[in-house]
Design a protein around this motif. Structure first.
Motif, PDB file in Angstrom:
ATOM      1  N   VAL B   1       8.453   8.188  48.947  1.00  0.00           N
ATOM      2  CA  VAL B   1       7.838   6.927  48.145  1.00  0.00           C
ATOM      3  C   VAL B   1       8.484   5.682  48.660  1.00  0.00           C
ATOM      4  O   VAL B   1      10.012   5.478  48.871  1.00  0.00           O
ATOM      5  N   SER B   2       7.869   4.674  49.129  1.00  0.00           N
ATOM      6  CA  SER B   2       8.611   3.430  49.908  1.00  0.00           C
ATOM      7  C   SER B   2       8.925   2.451  48.720  1.00  0.00           C
ATOM      8  O   SER B   2       8.072   2.253  47.855  1.00  0.00           O
ATOM      9  N   ALA B   3      10.008   1.855  49.062  1.00  0.00           N
ATOM     10  CA  ALA B   3      10.361   0.709  48.032  1.00  0.00           C
ATOM     11  C   ALA B   3       9.723  -0.495  48.423  1.00  0.00           C
ATOM     12  O   ALA B   3       9.574  -0.919  49.703  1.00  0.00           O
ATOM     13  N   ALA B   4       9.381  -1.228  47.493  1.00  0.00           N
ATOM     14  CA  ALA B   4       8.506  -2.670  47.529  1.00  0.00           C
ATOM     15  C   ALA B   4       9.183  -3.662  47.260  1.00  0.00           C
ATOM     16  O   ALA B   4       8.937  -4.851  47.696  1.00  0.00           O
ATOM     17  N   LEU B   5      10.061  -3.700  46.268  1.00  0.00           N
ATOM     18  CA  LEU B   5      10.601  -4.927  45.566  1.00  0.00           C
ATOM     19  C   LEU B   5      11.987  -4.549  44.986  1.00  0.00           C
ATOM     20  O   LEU B   5      12.191  -3.523  44.596  1.00  0.00           O
ATOM     21  N   ILE B   6      12.734  -5.494  45.041  1.00  0.00           N
ATOM     22  CA  ILE B   6      14.072  -5.465  44.418  1.00  0.00           C
ATOM     23  C   ILE B   6      14.054  -6.513  43.183  1.00  0.00           C
ATOM     24  O   ILE B   6      13.729  -7.697  43.524  1.00  0.00           O
ATOM     25  N   ALA B   7      13.938  -5.978  41.767  1.00  0.00           N
ATOM     26  CA  ALA B   7      13.837  -6.867  40.642  1.00  0.00           C
ATOM     27  C   ALA B   7      15.282  -7.128  40.242  1.00  0.00           C
ATOM     28  O   ALA B   7      15.700  -6.310  39.823  1.00  0.00           O
ATOM     29  N   VAL B   8      15.639  -8.389  40.154  1.00  0.00           N
ATOM     30  CA  VAL B   8      16.908  -8.565  39.765  1.00  0.00           C
ATOM     31  C   VAL B   8      16.902  -9.610  38.517  1.00  0.00           C
ATOM     32  O   VAL B   8      16.357 -10.418  38.522  1.00  0.00           O
ATOM     33  N   ASP B   9      17.803  -8.999  37.429  1.00  0.00           N
ATOM     34  CA  ASP B   9      17.718  -9.892  36.166  1.00  0.00           C
ATOM     35  C   ASP B   9      19.348 -10.212  36.252  1.00  0.00           C
ATOM     36  O   ASP B   9      20.112  -9.371  35.745  1.00  0.00           O
ATOM     37  N   ARG B 124      15.420 -19.989  30.416  1.00  0.00           N
ATOM     38  CA  ARG B 124      16.054 -19.413  31.806  1.00  0.00           C
ATOM     39  C   ARG B 124      16.266 -17.850  31.729  1.00  0.00           C
ATOM     40  O   ARG B 124      17.073 -17.678  31.302  1.00  0.00           O
ATOM     41  N   GLY B 125      15.050 -17.201  32.385  1.00  0.00           N
ATOM     42  CA  GLY B 125      15.104 -15.566  32.078  1.00  0.00           C
ATOM     43  C   GLY B 125      14.035 -15.189  31.297  1.00  0.00           C
ATOM     44  O   GLY B 125      13.324 -14.247  31.890  1.00  0.00           O
ATOM     45  N   GLU B 126      13.922 -15.698  30.196  1.00  0.00           N
ATOM     46  CA  GLU B 126      12.968 -15.341  29.168  1.00  0.00           C
ATOM     47  C   GLU B 126      11.251 -15.672  29.588  1.00  0.00           C
ATOM     48  O   GLU B 126      10.209 -14.886  29.516  1.00  0.00           O
ATOM     49  N   GLU B 127      11.194 -16.524  30.581  1.00  0.00           N
ATOM     50  CA  GLU B 127       9.843 -16.812  31.319  1.00  0.00           C
ATOM     51  C   GLU B 127       9.183 -15.696  32.043  1.00  0.00           C
ATOM     52  O   GLU B 127       8.332 -15.561  32.109  1.00  0.00           O
ATOM     53  N   THR B 128      10.294 -15.137  32.620  1.00  0.00           N
ATOM     54  CA  THR B 128       9.800 -13.721  33.544  1.00  0.00           C
ATOM     55  C   THR B 128       9.472 -12.844  32.491  1.00  0.00           C
ATOM     56  O   THR B 128       8.559 -11.988  32.769  1.00  0.00           O
ATOM     57  N   GLN B 129      10.082 -12.598  31.560  1.00  0.00           N
ATOM     58  CA  GLN B 129       9.757 -11.459  30.394  1.00  0.00           C
ATOM     59  C   GLN B 129       8.437 -11.794  29.758  1.00  0.00           C
ATOM     60  O   GLN B 129       7.456 -10.908  29.603  1.00  0.00           O
ATOM     61  N   ILE B 130       8.057 -13.047  29.569  1.00  0.00           N
ATOM     62  CA  ILE B 130       6.864 -13.441  29.024  1.00  0.00           C
ATOM     63  C   ILE B 130       5.709 -13.421  30.015  1.00  0.00           C
ATOM     64  O   ILE B 130       4.539 -12.663  29.666  1.00  0.00           O
ATOM     65  N   ALA B 131       5.935 -13.307  31.379  1.00  0.00           N
ATOM     66  CA  ALA B 131       4.945 -13.180  32.469  1.00  0.00           C
ATOM     67  C   ALA B 131       4.657 -11.561  32.392  1.00  0.00           C
ATOM     68  O   ALA B 131       3.597 -11.207  32.630  1.00  0.00           O
ATOM     69  N   GLY B 132       5.737 -10.794  32.277  1.00  0.00           N
ATOM     70  CA  GLY B 132       5.551  -9.493  32.270  1.00  0.00           C
ATOM     71  C   GLY B 132       4.788  -9.142  30.740  1.00  0.00           C
ATOM     72  O   GLY B 132       3.813  -7.943  31.035  1.00  0.00           O
ATOM     73  N   ALA B 133       5.010  -9.639  29.795  1.00  0.00           N
ATOM     74  CA  ALA B 133       4.277  -9.237  28.543  1.00  0.00           C
ATOM     75  C   ALA B 133       2.793  -9.773  28.769  1.00  0.00           C
ATOM     76  O   ALA B 133       1.951  -9.063  28.352  1.00  0.00           O
ATOM     77  N   ILE B 134       2.518 -10.793  29.432  1.00  0.00           N
ATOM     78  CA  ILE B 134       1.136 -11.330  29.635  1.00  0.00           C
ATOM     79  C   ILE B 134       0.457 -10.285  30.358  1.00  0.00           C
ATOM     80  O   ILE B 134      -0.724  -9.731  30.249  1.00  0.00           O
ATOM     81  N   GLY B 291       7.417  -8.370  34.447  1.00  0.00           N
ATOM     82  CA  GLY B 291       7.423  -9.954  34.728  1.00  0.00           C
ATOM     83  C   GLY B 291       7.937 -10.129  36.417  1.00  0.00           C
ATOM     84  O   GLY B 291       7.362 -11.034  37.128  1.00  0.00           O
ATOM     85  N   LEU B 292       8.877  -9.401  36.772  1.00  0.00           N
ATOM     86  CA  LEU B 292       9.261  -9.733  38.237  1.00  0.00           C
ATOM     87  C   LEU B 292       8.186  -9.055  39.057  1.00  0.00           C
ATOM     88  O   LEU B 292       8.114  -9.812  40.264  1.00  0.00           O
ATOM     89  N   TRP B 293       7.672  -8.136  38.676  1.00  0.00           N
ATOM     90  CA  TRP B 293       6.702  -7.522  39.801  1.00  0.00           C
ATOM     91  C   TRP B 293       5.447  -8.289  39.713  1.00  0.00           C
ATOM     92  O   TRP B 293       4.851  -8.623  40.820  1.00  0.00           O
ATOM     93  N   ALA B 294       5.287  -8.992  38.353  1.00  0.00           N
ATOM     94  CA  ALA B 294       3.805  -9.697  38.312  1.00  0.00           C
ATOM     95  C   ALA B 294       4.232 -10.934  39.064  1.00  0.00           C
ATOM     96  O   ALA B 294       3.077 -11.517  39.822  1.00  0.00           O
ATOM     97  N   VAL B 295       5.080 -11.726  39.110  1.00  0.00           N
ATOM     98  CA  VAL B 295       5.392 -12.980  39.804  1.00  0.00           C
ATOM     99  C   VAL B 295       5.610 -12.775  41.133  1.00  0.00           C
ATOM    100  O   VAL B 295       4.913 -13.532  41.917  1.00  0.00           O
ATOM    101  N   ALA B 296       6.009 -11.385  41.644  1.00  0.00           N
ATOM    102  CA  ALA B 296       6.212 -11.201  43.130  1.00  0.00           C
ATOM    103  C   ALA B 296       4.682 -11.017  43.455  1.00  0.00           C
ATOM    104  O   ALA B 296       4.473 -11.469  44.917  1.00  0.00           O
ATOM    105  N   ARG B 297       4.128 -10.331  42.898  1.00  0.00           N
ATOM    106  CA  ARG B 297       2.411 -10.053  43.220  1.00  0.00           C
ATOM    107  C   ARG B 297       1.801 -11.498  43.482  1.00  0.00           C
ATOM    108  O   ARG B 297       1.135 -11.729  44.443  1.00  0.00           O
ATOM    109  N   GLN B 298       2.022 -12.087  42.370  1.00  0.00           N
ATOM    110  CA  GLN B 298       1.189 -13.446  42.453  1.00  0.00           C
ATOM    111  C   GLN B 298       1.457 -14.319  43.368  1.00  0.00           C
ATOM    112  O   GLN B 298       0.816 -15.350  43.990  1.00  0.00           O
TER     113      GLN B 298
END
Lengths: 306, 306
Positions: B1-9, B124-134, B291-298
């Motif tokens: 399986v190949s790695a696609a993204l490093i998601a950092v909180d 700062r930080g929770e915006e990314t959780q909201i993107a993930g929830a959406i 959220g980090l995944w969704a933002v990286a994709r967008q």
């Protein structure tokens, strides 16, 4: 002029005593940092004799009446609370004597207790200031809302000379812990001016907005981060938010009488005026001296020179 | 399986990173106490390479996207706030690159700003959780009130996929400073049970009474003094009063989705349920990874394997 009463206001962090003549006027005064938390080994008798022993050299000296935390569980003798509704005569009728080996006359004024929506509230010290305020307002017919600012601010309702009830707000202590220990304190300027700036009124206005106190507190930080609020104005803005919420929640009635120190009276006067209340002001020291005198008279410990 | 993204909180007190595959699923994870306040000499590059350098050994490695206080003024690079109303696409369109000498791909998600009654609020930080929830709720039509409990609890309103605005409450920090530095903390038992007792609901009920938060706080002390409240129950009662006021002031709408740690989600679930709200629950960790995944994709940084 002969001394008639030793009036003692013995709180957590300060000791204040007044030698009164037969009209209740102050002949001499003593002030000391030995509040009940600073009395060595809890030897209150030794501290008392050292501080005012010259005024009461024997059992023949003038009697003494004490108010404040000296009557708490951590004080000299515990003076049980009297339940509201009550009146100054009940304070006089429930003095707790302090046993002294040589028969010196020494009493402690009880505190007050009440319940609001079933939850206890307590007062110790301010009940004597209320007795003083009632005495000053005349023997009968006094009805008022008293606000007594401090670490724990008291709002007391007096109806026709009866102390109907009260509510305490932790405003002063909450301000101190937020200033000294929260992220808001770290935003404050090292040096803050002694005078209260316009940010105080800005805080009073903020307390009227939607969202509640816990939200308005975070806004202090956000306003600094965004450059709107200067660090020198943070303390005044925070004070305005807290006192604003307190006055909006507890400032029932149109007219409020303030009983406190000069600086706190001024701060609350500005808050109450801002929200449209009429304000009377009484010095906290005048109130406690008048209250100790009134209680001593009603208890028959002293007789006024008429 | 190949790695696609490093998601950092990367927050104030913790660093958490996730290596994601081309479906956004977690392959590996790293957790460390080196939040931005604990990075030696502020050398974030050194800390980053030490913690996740194995996942991104060169410019050919998977790209990284970071959220949290790492993008604040005291972080690695400052990522300016995006104003509300906005949406996840605007987060993706406003990533701030971190300059790396060897060309590694590394971005920081912006925070959000808004105004309530003219007063700033920031996230700062929770915006990314909201993107993930959406993203989890589906691409279109999501409307919800999100409550994100923590030191500074966020209440976010999402309408049709747009982040309409938010309010922050300082509830968690106020609880901490009162527990650690006020007279209320000194009334608490040394050892408090890990589970939340019935005093929490007693505090929630108290928050509905008249008198306001500053009055209800003093009641904690009076209830202990009068023997009604046991010292082991003080922390839960105080927590109930504070969260109760917060939910009453900010819990607009019937249904609320909680996004936080397991223990805080449970505490707020009980509070919201107590006041009649319907509650959905999302783990804070799942939300930030999504959220980090969704933002990286967008942002076109990664492409999902479809």
């Amino acid at each position: 002029v002969s001394a008639a009463l030793i009036a003692v206001d013995w709180g957590t962090t300060n000791f204040r005593a007044y030698l009164l003549d037969r009209n209740g006027s102050i002949l001499e005064r003593v002030s000391d940092r030995r509040g009940i938390l600073n009395v060595a080994d809890g030897d209150f008798a030794a501290a008392y004799l050292e501080l005012v022993g010259d005024w009461q050299v024997s059992a023949d000296g003038p009697p003494a009446v004490m108010a404040g935390m000296i009557g708490s569980r951590n004080g000299w003798v515990e003076a049980p609370y009297v339940d509201c509704p009550t009146d100054p005569a009940a304070l006089a009728g429930n003095l707790t004597p302090v046993p002294m080996a040589d028969g010196r006359a020494l009493w402690v004024v009880p505190g007050l207790a009440c319940r609001n929506d079933g939850v206890y509230d307590v007062i110790r010290g301010e009940e004597t200031q209320i007795a003083g305020a009632i005495a000053r307002a005349g023997a009968t017919g006094v009805s008022a809302v008293y606000c007594m600012p401090g670490t724990h601010c008291k709002w007391v309702r007096v109806c026709d000379g009866t102390i109907a009830g009260f509510r305490t707000a932790m405003t002063g202590e909450v301000f101190s812990v937020l200033r000294d220990h929260s992220i808001l304190g770290r935003l404050m300027a090292e040096e803050t001016g002694a005078s209260l700036g316009p940010a105080f009124e800005k805080g009073l206005d903020r307390a009227r907005d939607a969202g509640g106190l816990l939200h308005h507190l975070f806004g202090v930080r956000a306003e600094v981060l965004s450059g709107v609020l200067a660090d020198a104005a943070v303390a005044d803005y925070l004070s305005g938010i807290l006192i604003g919420h307190e006055v909006r929640d507890l400032g029932a009635g149109e007219a409020v009488t303030l009983v406190g120190s000069e600086s706190l009276n001024e701060r609350y006067r500005r808050a109450l005026t801002h929200y449209g209340h009429a304000v009377d002001i009484l010095s906290g020291e005048d109130a406690v001296v008048a209250g100790l005198w009134a209680v001593a008279r009603q208890a028959g410990i002293v007789e006024e020179d008429v």
